[in-house]
Design an enzyme around this catalytic site. Sequence first.
Site, PDB file in Angstrom:
ATOM      1  CG  ASP A 199      -1.730   1.155   1.132  1.00 32.31           C
ATOM      2  OD1 ASP A 199      -2.442   1.283   0.425  1.00 32.31           O
ATOM      3  OD2 ASP A 199      -1.392   2.108   1.683  1.00 32.31           O
ATOM      4  CD  GLU A 264      -2.198   2.618  -4.224  1.00 33.52           C
ATOM      5  OE1 GLU A 264      -3.535   2.764  -3.872  1.00 33.52           O
ATOM      6  OE2 GLU A 264      -1.825   2.567  -2.653  1.00 33.52           O
TER       7      GLU A 264
END
Length: 544
Positions: A199, A264
């Site tokens: 993330d 990401e």
Amino acid sequence: MTEWWRGGVIYQVYPRSFQDSNGDGIGDLPGIIDRLDHIASLGVDCIWLSPINQSPQADMGYDVSDYMQVDPLFGSLQDFDVLMQKAHALGLKVIMDQVVSHTSDQHPWFQESAFSRENAKADWYVWADAKPDGSPPNNWLSVFGGSAWEWHTARKQYYLHNFLTAQPDLNFHNPAVQDAVLEVMRFWLDRGLDGFRLDTVNYYFHDAQLRSNPPLKSLKGKPAVNPYDMQSHQFSKSQPENVAWLKRVRKLLDAYPGATTVGEVGDEERGLELMKQYTSGTELLHMCYSFDFLGPKFSAEHFRSKIARFFAEDETGWPCWSFSNHDVIRPMTRWASHSVSRADLSKQAAALVLSVKGSVGLYQGEELGLPEADILYEELTDPRGIRFWPEDKGRDGCRTPMPWQAHAPHGGYTSGSPWLPIKHAHLDLAVDAQNADQNSTLNFFRKFIAWRKAQPALLTGSIEFFKTDEPVLAFRRSAGNKDIICVFNLSPEERVVAVSKLPDMLEPVSNNATLEGKTLTLGPNGVAIVETPAGEGSVRFKAG
């Protein structure tokens, strides 16, 4: 095969919205286990689990309070082990979200760090003194609105939070923090996990000098809904020190053959460049994705330019292209103005993302062609939506539960009251209804993925774009002695394309297209896929 991920298809499961097993209205690991057969039936290679770690759920699990526990909302470590066992038995890899740019403010690390300026973890988070007038140390802003700095009375300092105030940022300039994060990763890899979706992978490091961000040069003619979008985030994220840290991550992963990483990259200005940088060579991440294809742009030039730029010059990097995830409006709604038929648009989107060079990320419900759910203000749970309503309605509209049965209460998702409502438009597209329809979006996904697996050109082959005018996108994928030519009409009107040296037959994964001689007719959102001997075949746009 250690490089199963290269050209693989990864299916994202949002656990709280997939299947509830105990009637509390929130999806859980036993529910996912019960539905693994559906995922396997798609032919995908891997499951990505959104956060299941222990969390106060201030940001739906993206605020972790214990990295080595499963949140009781979702089950237990034993449930995780059962899920892994069954997934592997079905031929599915499993990766999970690793949210380590920040923790929850309830994490013991932060509790200790915040207690005083002299303790073992005093420098584990980003602390800074106030300016002489008491204001924050610089102008950095939070993604969720307001300053990225929060005053802490006990330390008499500000701490950095790029997201909610309840999500303090870890200080990756501290080697001890890096070591602790690697231990967390090792814990899950030792348990059999096949890797991580990292993330906010470009948020790990901040500018050590805490320099203020400059303004964005252009707001594209309109004021920003969120002031965060008015800055060029040169110093608050995407720092050069990140590369050395990612090498440490890769070194750990390399000790577990077949384990992979998907990063990401959240950076409006530098997303594509960072994707390339973070995946180039063999010492960094395996794959990255950015938000380039997760917005409203839907044109041949947009897709062509982004993909061509990624592979220009250095082809050692590897992307994982996605059209949908838990943070963005579903593509059937984002791109609705480019279509007259949701079914044709959903099939075209599937064929396109599964045809371009790279790996593929699919989000639960994408295989059903679900539109964005219309969520009322009083139904909201997302802090972003609550803060910026109605100009930004937040992310709840793409997070509603999966509709499994068209005529069952709550679509067969729960026997209780679901945490977000399941809207009627989704029930009409339920899994059981689409299973029974051979022409459904769901069965098109299955057919295309199964066909793709047998095409080396689509898995790892090269890509070459043909020169075509809008709204036609055309490219050649090549590997060995066979090419695959893919042509897409990205519009709601019929288009005619001239072709040469092509076989007379379209592949069965084509949709809304006919080929007669040297004339290819593409209906609204038409897809034409043709196999040819290597080096043969060309297309050019003509009015029609």
